[in-house]
Design an enzyme around this catalytic site. Structure first.
Site, PDB file in Angstrom:
ATOM      1  N   ASN A 156       0.791  -1.418   0.197  1.00  0.00           N
ATOM      2  CA  ASN A 156      -0.006  -0.082   0.118  1.00  0.00           C
ATOM      3  C   ASN A 156       1.511   1.247  -0.263  1.00  0.00           C
ATOM      4  O   ASN A 156       1.979   1.279   0.106  1.00  0.00           O
ATOM      5  CB  ASN A 156      -0.715  -0.150   0.867  1.00  0.00           C
ATOM      6  CG  ASN A 156      -0.381  -0.408   2.281  1.00  0.00           C
ATOM      7  OD1 ASN A 156       1.051   0.672   2.906  1.00  0.00           O
ATOM      8  ND2 ASN A 156      -0.639  -1.628   3.049  1.00  0.00           N
ATOM      9  N   ASP A 195      -4.751  -6.073   5.398  1.00  0.00           N
ATOM     10  CA  ASP A 195      -5.359  -6.868   6.040  1.00  0.00           C
ATOM     11  C   ASP A 195      -5.495  -8.376   4.918  1.00  0.00           C
ATOM     12  O   ASP A 195      -6.218  -9.141   5.847  1.00  0.00           O
ATOM     13  CB  ASP A 195      -6.734  -6.333   5.505  1.00  0.00           C
ATOM     14  CG  ASP A 195      -6.903  -4.883   6.580  1.00  0.00           C
ATOM     15  OD1 ASP A 195      -6.735  -4.726   7.535  1.00  0.00           O
ATOM     16  OD2 ASP A 195      -7.567  -4.375   5.897  1.00  0.00           O
ATOM     17  N   LYS A 199       8.486 -17.649 -10.073  1.00  0.00           N
ATOM     18  CA  LYS A 199       8.114 -16.496 -10.752  1.00  0.00           C
ATOM     19  C   LYS A 199       7.060 -17.101 -11.955  1.00  0.00           C
ATOM     20  O   LYS A 199       7.292 -18.388 -12.706  1.00  0.00           O
ATOM     21  CB  LYS A 199       8.512 -15.654 -12.055  1.00  0.00           C
ATOM     22  CG  LYS A 199       8.036 -14.423 -12.258  1.00  0.00           C
ATOM     23  CD  LYS A 199       9.448 -13.622 -13.131  1.00  0.00           C
ATOM     24  CE  LYS A 199       8.732 -12.168 -14.042  1.00  0.00           C
ATOM     25  NZ  LYS A 199       9.378 -12.593 -15.151  1.00  0.00           N
ATOM     26  N   PHE A 258      -4.622   3.281  14.883  1.00  0.00           N
ATOM     27  CA  PHE A 258      -4.647   4.191  13.369  1.00  0.00           C
ATOM     28  C   PHE A 258      -5.773   3.635  12.974  1.00  0.00           C
ATOM     29  O   PHE A 258      -5.907   2.721  12.864  1.00  0.00           O
ATOM     30  CB  PHE A 258      -3.698   4.721  12.811  1.00  0.00           C
ATOM     31  CG  PHE A 258      -2.102   5.919  13.101  1.00  0.00           C
ATOM     32  CD1 PHE A 258      -2.097   5.484  14.577  1.00  0.00           C
ATOM     33  CD2 PHE A 258      -1.760   6.794  13.009  1.00  0.00           C
ATOM     34  CE1 PHE A 258      -0.645   6.166  14.924  1.00  0.00           C
ATOM     35  CE2 PHE A 258      -1.395   7.696  13.256  1.00  0.00           C
ATOM     36  CZ  PHE A 258      -1.256   7.157  14.535  1.00  0.00           C
ATOM     37  N   LYS A 273     -13.633   0.897  15.597  1.00  0.00           N
ATOM     38  CA  LYS A 273     -12.444   0.278  16.026  1.00  0.00           C
ATOM     39  C   LYS A 273     -11.898   0.688  17.656  1.00  0.00           C
ATOM     40  O   LYS A 273     -11.565  -0.441  17.967  1.00  0.00           O
ATOM     41  CB  LYS A 273     -11.226   0.658  15.244  1.00  0.00           C
ATOM     42  CG  LYS A 273     -11.285   0.347  13.510  1.00  0.00           C
ATOM     43  CD  LYS A 273     -10.959   0.885  12.673  1.00  0.00           C
ATOM     44  CE  LYS A 273     -11.333   0.558  10.929  1.00  0.00           C
ATOM     45  NZ  LYS A 273     -10.388   1.327   9.955  1.00  0.00           N
ATOM     46  N   LYS A 306     -11.218  -3.235  18.824  1.00  0.00           N
ATOM     47  CA  LYS A 306      -9.996  -3.321  19.574  1.00  0.00           C
ATOM     48  C   LYS A 306      -9.628  -3.524  20.877  1.00  0.00           C
ATOM     49  O   LYS A 306      -8.057  -3.666  21.798  1.00  0.00           O
ATOM     50  CB  LYS A 306      -9.403  -2.851  18.311  1.00  0.00           C
ATOM     51  CG  LYS A 306      -9.449  -3.136  16.534  1.00  0.00           C
ATOM     52  CD  LYS A 306      -8.539  -2.965  15.781  1.00  0.00           C
ATOM     53  CE  LYS A 306      -8.811  -3.076  14.288  1.00  0.00           C
ATOM     54  NZ  LYS A 306      -7.972  -2.910  13.389  1.00  0.00           N
TER      55      LYS A 306
END
Ligand code: CTP
Length: 404
Positions: free
Chosen positions: A211, A280, A290, A324, A338, A342
């Protein structure tokens, strides 16, 4: 005014020694205790008597001139100092310290001290810009030395440029700022565990899912926590950023590796801040060689990674846990969800669809929600400022305080 702080002023040889005399006087007037050490070449410019008079202390310059049989002068001075200031610092003295050379009283004392060192360089502009000097200064900065940049202007050697010793008043300001900061070591003896950056989930040896996270937020948090005196462990996904000084960095790639690294340090941590952008999902299969293209489409089956933060929340004992949340809409609702799901103490949320907020940039605008119902919204500020804010709020939880 008395500050009970001891400053060892190391004066090395250059025309700017005369400014060090003014600095000695100003340091003393500001209420600090100051002792001066000189190199042989510094004494060619100004006599030790000047410094002795201004500091009201003996001046040291000869390693072998041991006046007091009960001690070893350079070791005693190294231990006595709360801060060592080298002003002016010549290219030679910088080079010696950077390379561990101890061939006179100053260079020996500098290696023997565990006190923080502040360096105010003064030299010819070309010397200052020489790659050898530059790399020595970089090395010293990596060792944790602080620099007071020289000024620009007409130099005594006739050149115009950078290399003039900072003015005594600027050096004094840096000294005061240092002690002010040292008095704010509110995280001393605390262990802060921080995660940063992206994770990489491999499909084969050359491809991965990742990301846009760069690690900037997490590295800023690590730097800010270290400057508050904490022992910092930074578990970092791949990042090009330079690790902050004094921070233990554990490099990881995958979410699973991050999980292992975080869990290994969790029991010892007082505060855990999970700013990493953990994947995730990961490919269900990782190929050893490959994957070759074929005519048709390719589907990659993905499976869930472990939610590290959720696991931390589950096994939380005394740790303060900060998560975060990067959202693109309904920030408050998702973030608060969250926070609860959590088992966090704080959540730092940002709307990554807003300009200047979130990935890659140097700024962020965040919403901080506490499990006690406390809410705080920042302006669009630097990630450094966000880091300071997050630590301030975390500290409130660590102290068990509530803001009225
Ligand atoms: N996190 C984690 N482990 C994961 C995923 C996320 O520890 N496998 C942590 C991040 O470090 C961050 C917080 O969880 O502190 C983000 O929460 P999350 O619910 O995963 O956010 P999103 O990935 O945005 O999830 P969602 O798709 O539910 O919005």
């Amino acid at each position: 005014m008395s500050s009970n702080k001891n400053i060892l002023l190391c004066v090395t040889g250059g025309i700017a020694v005369f400014k060090a005399a003014a600095l000695t006087s100003q340091i003393r007037q500001a209420g600090y205790e100051v002792k001066v050490m000189m190199t042989k070449s510094a004494m060619e410019f100004v006599t030790p008597l000047t410094f002795q008079t201004l500091s009201r202390n003996p001046v040291y310059h000869d390693t072998f001139d041991e006046k007091d049989p009960s001690g070893v002068a350079h070791i005693d001075l190294a231990d006595w100092a709360d801060l060592v200031v080298i002003a002016p610092a010549t290219a030679n003295s910088i080079g010696k310290l950077a390379n561990g050379i101890a061939d006179d009283m100053i260079s020996t004392t500098l290696l023997a001290t565990t006190a923080p060192i502040m360096i105010a360089p003064a030299m010819n502009v070309h010397m200052y810009e020489h790659p050898a000097v530059f790399s020595n200064m970089e090395k010293l900065a990596d060792f944790g030395c602080r620099f007071i940049e020289p000024g620009e202007g007409l130099l005594a050697c006739g050149y115009v440029g950078k290399g003039r010793l900072a003015e005594p008043v600027e050096i004094l300001e840096a000294i005061s700022a240092f002690f002010k900061e040292a008095d704010h070591q509110v995280l001393l003896n605390k262990h802060v565990l921080i995660t940063a950056g992206p994770t990489r989930e491999h499909i084969d040896p050359v491809r991965f899912f990742s990301n846009r996270s760069t690690g900037k937020m997490g590295y800023a948090l690590a730097e800010a926590a270290a400057s508050l005196g904490a022992k910092v462990t930074l578990v970092s996904g791949p990042s090009v950023l330079k690790p902050p000084f004094g921070v233990e960095v554990i490099p990881v790639e995958t979410a699973e590796e991050m999980f292992e690294a975080v869990m290994a340090h969790y029991a010892d941590a007082d505060l855990v801040i999970k700013s990493a952008a953990v994947a995730d999902y990961r490919p269900k299969l990782t190929y050893d060689s490959k994957v070759k293209k074929s005519g048709g489409d390719l589907s990659v089956e993905m499976e869930r990674t472990k939610d590290i933060l959720k696991e931390l929340g589950r096994y939380k004992t005394r740790q303060i846990l900060v998560g975060f949340a990067a959202e693109t809409d309904d920030v408050e609702r998702y973030a608060k969800d969250k926070l609860e799901r959590k088992n966090l103490d704080l959540i730092v949320a940002n709307d990554v669809s807003q300009k200047g907020s979130g990935f890659e940039g140097d700024t962020n605008q965040v919403f901080i929600y506490g499990k006690d119902g406390y809410e705080r919204k920042s302006a669009l500020v630097s990630k450094k400022q966000v880091a300071e804010m997050v630590l301030e709020e975390s500290l409130r939880f660590m102290k068990g305080l509530n803001k009225g």
